[in-house]
Design an enzyme around this catalytic site. Structure first.
Site, PDB file in Angstrom:
ATOM      1  CG  ASP A  22      10.917  14.196   4.023  1.00  0.00           C
ATOM      2  OD1 ASP A  22      10.634  15.230   4.596  1.00  0.00           O
ATOM      3  OD2 ASP A  22      10.690  13.200   4.302  1.00  0.00           O
ATOM      4  N   GLY A  41       0.771  -1.256  -0.031  1.00  0.00           N
ATOM      5  CA  GLY A  41       0.033  -0.042   0.123  1.00  0.00           C
ATOM      6  C   GLY A  41       0.726   1.262  -0.101  1.00  0.00           C
TER       7      GLY A  41
END
Length: 268
Positions: free
Chosen positions: A133, A24
């Site tokens: 990030d 997922g």
């Protein structure tokens, strides 16, 4: 987007870290309304975009041959649904942990962490790779045999390559209106979802990191994601000289410029 396991290389007997694409686990991109607790929806197979971002993490990190960037040794399994990256196994703690223990750091202690980070990020930028990030959780302080710390920059999972014709590939992986990064450390251009993100987004994130090191608090701290983004876009960030008067004036001024909303005003 991934889960990391401690493992052993069965051929060499050496400890390794193996990062698997989480079921997922799409890309690390998120729209504003997804910065909320994860829903209880059932996991699903990774989509093609998530796989490509995962593979690009390995390619980007492997391209930066630097002692302060985690080294990639293996990449495979992606044709059979078991996409994995093999990398250095390190023992230690994230940069977040010293903050929790002692709050603000002194200049000498902060420099031992930040100078290697700046060097590693600069090496990535020289190859046209933007991390996008940077945050304490992606800076790992590794234990070494001399009871010191070695610094490693981790997680190039949403890195952007701006050189060698890779802008087109990046655009294909970034949906319009998606926000890429972690809210506290995102630059204004990331908040707005600009398509032309470059190395100056990392300069902003490093400015937030450095400000946090010297004060013990984030300059973008606020209650709730919406308020954090509001601070980033138009809020007032106190000058570092007022928040941490012991920081040398030249250094404080540089960090203030790193946090310029107009990226043209940020230092190289």
């Amino acid at each position: 987007m991934g889960v990391v396991w401690a493992a052993t290389n069965m051929r060499t007997g050496m400890p390794v870290a193996v990062k698997l694409l989480k079921p997922g686990g799409s890309s690390a991109e998120r729209s504003l309304d997804t910065f909320s607790p994860r829903s209880s929806a059932p996991e699903r197979p990774p989509d093609a975009r998530g796989k490509e971002r995962f593979l690009r993490e390995a390619r980007a990190a492997a391209a930066v041959r630097h002692p302060n960037v985690v080294q990639i040794y293996d990449l495979g399994g992606h044709d059979h649904g078991n996409t994995h990256i093999g990398m250095d196994h390190q023992a230690g703690e994230s940069q977040r942990t010293p903050h929790k223990r002692s709050g603000a750091l002194g200049v000498r202690e902060a420099a031992q962490i930040l100078v290697p980070v700046l060097s590693a990020v600069g090496a990535a930028h020289s190859l046209g790779i933007v991390h996008r990030d940077l945050k304490p959780d992606n800076i790992f302080l590794c234990d070494d045999d001399n009871h010191g710390k070695r610094v490693k920059v981790l997680d190039f999972g949403i890195a952007k390559q701006t050189a060698m014709g890779s802008e087109t590939q990046d655009a294909a992986l970034t949906a319009t209106g998606m926000v890429v990064g972690t809210p506290y450390y995102m630059s204004p251009e990331q908040v707005f979802g600009d398509s032309d993100i470059d190395h100056r987004a990392d300069v902003w994130a490093l400015g937030v990191l450095m400000y946090e090191c010297f004060t013990g608090v984030r300059p973008t701290q606020a209650d709730g994601v919406g308020q954090v983004l509001k601070v980033i876009m138009k809020g007032s960030i106190p000058p570092l000289s007022s928040a941490a008067p012991t920081v040398p004036a030249e250094l404080a001024g540089t960090i203030d410029r790193m946090l310029s909303r107009d990226r043209a005003d940020r230092p190289a």
